[in-house]
Write an enzyme that holds these catalytic residues in place. Structure first.
Site, PDB file in Angstrom:
ATOM      1  N   LEU A  75       1.035  -0.859   0.091  1.00  0.00           N
ATOM      2  CA  LEU A  75      -0.363   0.207   0.177  1.00  0.00           C
ATOM      3  C   LEU A  75       0.973   1.747   0.148  1.00  0.00           C
ATOM      4  O   LEU A  75       1.828   1.502   0.875  1.00  0.00           O
ATOM      5  CB  LEU A  75      -0.622  -0.409   1.643  1.00  0.00           C
ATOM      6  CG  LEU A  75      -2.309   0.837   1.652  1.00  0.00           C
ATOM      7  CD1 LEU A  75      -3.168   0.696   0.453  1.00  0.00           C
ATOM      8  CD2 LEU A  75      -2.885   0.829   3.103  1.00  0.00           C
ATOM      9  N   HIS A  94      -7.176   8.098  -3.490  1.00  0.00           N
ATOM     10  CA  HIS A  94      -8.256   7.366  -3.728  1.00  0.00           C
ATOM     11  C   HIS A  94      -7.069   5.600  -3.535  1.00  0.00           C
ATOM     12  O   HIS A  94      -5.928   5.216  -4.245  1.00  0.00           O
ATOM     13  CB  HIS A  94      -9.083   6.866  -5.147  1.00  0.00           C
ATOM     14  CG  HIS A  94      -9.998   6.000  -4.838  1.00  0.00           C
ATOM     15  ND1 HIS A  94     -10.743   5.593  -5.548  1.00  0.00           N
ATOM     16  CD2 HIS A  94     -10.222   4.463  -4.157  1.00  0.00           C
ATOM     17  CE1 HIS A  94     -12.430   4.845  -5.871  1.00  0.00           C
ATOM     18  NE2 HIS A  94     -11.326   3.921  -4.391  1.00  0.00           N
ATOM     19  N   LEU A  95      -6.598   5.332  -2.125  1.00  0.00           N
ATOM     20  CA  LEU A  95      -6.261   4.864  -1.516  1.00  0.00           C
ATOM     21  C   LEU A  95      -6.147   3.107  -1.565  1.00  0.00           C
ATOM     22  O   LEU A  95      -7.797   2.710  -2.679  1.00  0.00           O
ATOM     23  CB  LEU A  95      -6.056   3.463   0.502  1.00  0.00           C
ATOM     24  CG  LEU A  95      -6.976   3.475   0.358  1.00  0.00           C
ATOM     25  CD1 LEU A  95      -7.456   2.303   0.450  1.00  0.00           C
ATOM     26  CD2 LEU A  95      -6.666   4.343   1.884  1.00  0.00           C
ATOM     27  N   HIS A  96      -5.376   2.527  -2.645  1.00  0.00           N
ATOM     28  CA  HIS A  96      -5.422   0.834  -3.233  1.00  0.00           C
ATOM     29  C   HIS A  96      -4.179  -0.225  -2.517  1.00  0.00           C
ATOM     30  O   HIS A  96      -3.341   0.459  -2.723  1.00  0.00           O
ATOM     31  CB  HIS A  96      -5.756   1.174  -4.635  1.00  0.00           C
ATOM     32  CG  HIS A  96      -4.220   1.548  -5.003  1.00  0.00           C
ATOM     33  ND1 HIS A  96      -4.617   2.823  -5.295  1.00  0.00           N
ATOM     34  CD2 HIS A  96      -2.779   1.563  -6.103  1.00  0.00           C
ATOM     35  CE1 HIS A  96      -4.017   3.550  -5.866  1.00  0.00           C
ATOM     36  NE2 HIS A  96      -2.556   2.504  -6.365  1.00  0.00           N
ATOM     37  N   TRP A  97      -5.009  -1.194  -2.148  1.00  0.00           N
ATOM     38  CA  TRP A  97      -3.756  -2.297  -1.697  1.00  0.00           C
ATOM     39  C   TRP A  97      -3.413  -3.036  -3.814  1.00  0.00           C
ATOM     40  O   TRP A  97      -4.325  -3.139  -4.392  1.00  0.00           O
ATOM     41  CB  TRP A  97      -3.619  -3.325  -1.202  1.00  0.00           C
ATOM     42  CG  TRP A  97      -4.328  -2.937   0.382  1.00  0.00           C
ATOM     43  CD1 TRP A  97      -3.300  -3.398   0.923  1.00  0.00           C
ATOM     44  CD2 TRP A  97      -5.169  -2.953   0.892  1.00  0.00           C
ATOM     45  NE1 TRP A  97      -4.305  -2.927   2.613  1.00  0.00           N
ATOM     46  CE2 TRP A  97      -5.034  -2.605   2.749  1.00  0.00           C
ATOM     47  CE3 TRP A  97      -6.001  -1.948   1.107  1.00  0.00           C
ATOM     48  CZ2 TRP A  97      -5.672  -1.762   3.190  1.00  0.00           C
ATOM     49  CZ3 TRP A  97      -7.511  -1.280   1.319  1.00  0.00           C
ATOM     50  CH2 TRP A  97      -7.363  -2.109   2.987  1.00  0.00           C
TER      51      TRP A  97
END
Ligand SMILES: [Zn+2]
Length: 182
Positions: A127, A140-143
């Site tokens: 992340l 916009h967080l994203h793994w």
């Protein structure tokens, strides 16, 4: 292997919103509240009619109530996925507990599917929070979920901008959608 290169999503035009997997991208029936219409993750997370056609165009492998799973169109390795909340939030502390749980549950579920369907032997899960940390879409967080196989770094070019990926994105999408339905 070169971890710095593995986690360098700012190099990807798609991730920075400059490119879309399809041109023109499908128009949502409605957007998630607070969506940024220039954000490709918000576009993937929106609601469509019919859903499956848009999912195929946007390479959405799964959408839950609160999360969405998208194939990275410029993968670092075969099977590279992005798992994100459907809501446009950029920080872990901004996630609700339910959003956090659903995203992490999806990560766990997908590792199981990759072990079973693609014989994945390991994973890199990461992340990048904030632009200074390399986040291509800081809002916009994203793994990142990258499956690994013994010896897969042997064919990773050190200098070239592209790499050989043994499976097409369409084939991977079909495999994932089938496996996730079960
Ligand atoms: Zn977004």
């Amino acid at each position: 292997m070169n971890e710095e290169r593995l986690w360098a999503p700012w190099r990807l035009g798609y991730v920075t919103g400059e490119e879309s997997p399809v041109d023109p991208p499908p128009e949502p029936r409605d957007w998630i509240v607070g969506a940024d219409r220039n954000c490709f993750l918000c576009r993937a997370a929106a609601n469509y009619e019919p859903t499956n056609l848009a999912d195929k165009q946007l390479l959405v492998a799964d959408r839950g109530e609160l999360s969405v799973v998208v194939l990275n169109i410029f993968p670092f390795n075969n099977g590279h996925l992005l798992i994100s909340p459907r809501r446009h939030v950029g920080d872990l502390s901004a996630l609700s507990r339910d959003e956090n749980i659903e995203c992490v549950d999806q990560l766990a579920r997908l590792t199981g599917i990759y072990r079973e369907c693609l014989n994945a032997e390991g994973f890199n899960i990461g992340l990048n929070l904030g632009r200074v940390a390399g986040a291509g879409v800081p809002g916009h967080l994203h793994w990142h979920l990258v499956p690994r196989w013994a010896g897969d770094n042997n064919f990773m070019p050190v200098l070239a901008g592209t790499r050989v990926i043994p499976q097409s994105l369409d084939a991977l999408w079909e495999l994932l959608v089938g496996a996730l339905k079960q």
